[in-house]
Design an enzyme around this catalytic site. Structure first.
Site, short mmCIF file in Angstrom:
data_model
loop_
_atom_site.label_atom_id
_atom_site.label_comp_id
_atom_site.label_asym_id
_atom_site.label_seq_id
_atom_site.Cartn_x
_atom_site.Cartn_y
_atom_site.Cartn_z
CE LYS A 173 -2.02 2.94 1.78
NZ LYS A 173 -1.81 4.44 1.40
CD GLU A 248 12.99 1.45 9.94
OE1 GLU A 248 13.31 2.62 9.94
OE2 GLU A 248 13.25 0.44 10.33
CB CYS A 282 13.11 9.51 7.59
SG CYS A 282 14.09 8.45 6.76
P1 NAD Z 1 2.50 9.38 6.43
O1 NAD Z 1 2.55 8.82 7.62
O2 NAD Z 1 1.41 10.38 6.35
O3 NAD Z 1 1.91 8.21 5.73
C1 NAD Z 1 2.57 7.09 5.45
C2 NAD Z 1 1.91 5.88 4.95
O4 NAD Z 1 0.97 5.41 6.08
C3 NAD Z 1 1.07 6.41 3.74
O5 NAD Z 1 0.90 5.04 2.93
C4 NAD Z 1 -0.49 6.77 4.32
O6 NAD Z 1 -1.41 6.16 3.27
C5 NAD Z 1 -0.34 5.54 5.49
N1 NAD Z 1 -1.26 5.83 6.38
C6 NAD Z 1 -1.49 7.27 6.78
N2 NAD Z 1 -2.39 7.07 8.09
C7 NAD Z 1 -2.67 5.95 8.19
C8 NAD Z 1 -3.57 5.01 9.08
N3 NAD Z 1 -4.07 5.83 10.10
N4 NAD Z 1 -3.53 3.80 9.02
C9 NAD Z 1 -2.78 3.25 8.07
N5 NAD Z 1 -1.97 3.61 7.27
C10 NAD Z 1 -1.91 5.03 7.11
O7 NAD Z 1 3.80 9.64 6.25
P2 NAD Z 1 4.24 10.36 4.69
O8 NAD Z 1 3.83 11.79 4.83
O9 NAD Z 1 3.98 9.71 3.75
O10 NAD Z 1 5.88 10.08 5.11
C11 NAD Z 1 6.53 11.07 5.86
C12 NAD Z 1 6.92 10.52 7.32
O11 NAD Z 1 7.55 9.36 7.03
C13 NAD Z 1 8.03 11.63 7.95
O12 NAD Z 1 7.68 11.34 9.30
C14 NAD Z 1 9.28 10.72 7.73
O13 NAD Z 1 10.30 10.65 8.51
C15 NAD Z 1 8.86 9.50 7.69
N6 NAD Z 1 9.90 8.36 7.03
C16 NAD Z 1 10.60 7.44 7.79
C17 NAD Z 1 11.52 6.78 7.09
C18 NAD Z 1 12.61 5.85 7.90
O14 NAD Z 1 13.21 5.15 7.31
N7 NAD Z 1 12.41 5.77 9.21
C19 NAD Z 1 11.87 6.92 5.81
C20 NAD Z 1 11.01 7.77 4.84
C21 NAD Z 1 9.96 8.35 5.67
#
Ligand code: NAD
Length: 489
Positions: A173, A248, A282
């Protein structure tokens, strides 16, 4: 072409709902994709469940699964330019970065192909000839793999490759904003010969589609790369069924610069750490923590260099960094910048949208630098996930370590110094999952990646990245059983 892949078939949205995919570089629509209905999400879960419970896939020879992953790596190399183009159109990042991403993804597939048959288990006790006691590793089951929008293909591949290497079945997803390269990867998995039901792809909003994966009793594991709030929502859902989780999450990564570091190199790398992909990384080095003696010169140099960064369309070869992912995300970054000014931080560079006429349709924001920031400020405490660098000041080594650890996150950090023993000392005391010494943002498929504290649970990449997708089972065989004699009888 339909964009959902369920039980070995490409299908359109069950209720004809489509979502537009926007190019953040200029606001244009680059594609329309199908959004899965609730019934289709359940159908994908059902397909993955059947493939796990009723086919040979989980117990297939590791060599066969390794060969599948190797074929995917070959196909990624074949399609590198096309995939990089899709990633750039969808994320706004510069093409040269997208090409590196695709190469990294291919390396990760090859790494897990290689690892798949290396660690079959272990003999626990060889001392008693009538006992065979061994540990074997088995796949967890049906895995829901949820990706973010900043590195859509790369982050998802860190899940897909080990999950398949271990013999799981998967439902991918991707983030709603950035589905294109995940769709392409799913085509490659099909072309490489992934058996029916082993690989599934659903698209749609996280709070509905992603949450349905977490809430389902038929999904054995959820792996998310995303923000803290999504992680917390998923863990709550996963807790009901006590499914395995891998998270992550975000970061607020410190980049410590001692006065004895090579000044120009440290400045140059601090700039890359903070502003590559417009800070939507991130592990972005968004907190420079700089020693007194060089602090003022460092602030001046970074400010000048930041002002000179060339923003542009991802497809333009001259572009050094691109747009933010969406208008909403830019508004969030702008609110942080306004808040920092109100809280008394000194704006050194940026702080506004670019003036160039050809950048007005995209979601651009100038690289922004703040000095004179305090530990209480939101700009120091919260993840901005945009092109904003703060510069703090320290005097002693202990002070630098205390500042760097004064965060609820713990994903990554760096230390710049010419003193090798100090570098090791500081690296040892930083509460962050990766520490770079005189470098920044290098990743290896062989090296574990993940966060301390609120940056996550578990590790991706390396051998631990495979272990996340395996259960350890102890098998004990008594080859000469007899009465135990515990009860008198
Ligand atoms: P996000 O949390 O908005 O979304 C991430 C994913 O989760 C998306 O596919 C989204 O549709 C899904 N999602 C959102 N709410 C959900 C819920 N309630 N239930 C299930 N799925 C849900 O994050 P983003 O804006 O896409 O990415 C940015 C974030 O990701 C930042 O905080 C960044 O630091 C983090 N990130 C971490 C790493 C790592 O390796 N630790 C790498 C890349 C990004």
């Amino acid at each position: 072409m339909p964009s959902l892949y369920i039980d070995g078939e490409w299908v359109a949205s069950g209720d004809a709902t489509c979502a537009q995919v926007v190019n953040p570089s200029d606001g244009s629509i680059v594609a329309e994709v199908d959004v899965a209905t609730d019934a289709q999400v359940q159908a994908a879960i059902g397909a993955a469940r059947r493939a796990f419970d009723h086919t040979d896939w989980p117990w297939s020879p590791t060599g066969e699964r390794a060969a599948l992953l190797d074929r995917v790596a070959d196909l990624l190399a074949r399609d590198e330019e096309e995939i990089a183009r899709l990633e750039t159109l969808n994320t706004g990042k510069a093409m040269r970065e997208s090409r590196l991403d695709v190469q990294d993804v291919a390396r990760v597939f090859r790494y897990y192909a290689d690892l798949a048959d290396k660690d079959a288990g272990r003999l626990v006790d060889a001392s008693n000839p009538s006992i065979v006691s061994r540990i074997v590793y088995e796949p967890v089951g049906v895995c829901g793999l949820i990706g973010p929008w900043n590195y859509p293909l790369l982050q998802l591949s860190w899940k897909v490759a080990p999950a398949l290497a271990a013999g799981n079945t998967i439902i991918s997803k991707p983030a709603s904003l950035t589905p294109l390269t995940t769709i392409h990867l799913t085509h490659l998995l099909e072309e490489a010969g992934a058996p029916r039901g082993v690989v599934n792809l659903v698209l749609g909003p996280g709070a509905r589609v992603g949450q349905a994966l977490a809430d389902s009793a038929d999904v054995d594991m959820i792996s998310l790369t995303g923000g803290l709030e999504a992680g917390q929502a998923l863990v709550r859902g996963a807790a009901v069924n006590m499914k395995k989780i891998a998270m992550e999450l975000g970061g607020k990564s410190p980049n410590i610069v001692f006065a004895d570091a090579d000044f120009d190199t440290a400045v140059d790398n601090a700039l890359t750490a903070a502003f590559v992909h417009s800070g939507q990384v991130c592990s972005a080095g968004c907190r420079a923590i700089v020693q007194d003696e060089i602090h003022d010169a460092f602030v001046d140099a970074i400010g000048q260099r930041a002002d000179a960064i060339r923003l542009g369309h991802g497809m333009d070869d001259r572009t050094e960094t691109g747009a933010l992912i969406s208008a909403e995300h830019r508004a969030k970054v702008e609110a942080y910048v306004r808040g920092a000014v109100e809280e008394g931080a000194r704006l050194v560079a940026g702080g506004h949208r670019p003036a160039e006429a050809d950048l007005q349709d995209g979601f651009y924001f100038r690289p922004t630098v703040f000095a004179d920031v305090g530990p209480h400020m939101r700009i120091i405490r919260e993840e901005v996930f945009g092109p904003v660098l703060t510069i703090e000041r320290f005097t002693t080594e202990d002070e630098a370590i205390a500042l760097a650890n004064d965060t609820t996150y713990g994903l990554a950090g760096a230390v710049w110094t010419a003193d090798a023993s100090r570098a090791q000392r500081v690296a040892g005391r930083l509460r962050h999952g990766t520490v770079w010494i005189n470098d920044y943002n290098t990743y290896l498929p062989q090296a574990e990646w993940g966060g301390f504290k609120r940056s996550g649970i578990g590790r991706e990449l390396g051998p631990s990245g495979l272990d996340e997708y395996r259960e350890a089972k102890h098998i004990w065989q008594n080859t000469a059983p007899g009465p135990m004699g515990w009860f008198g009888g």
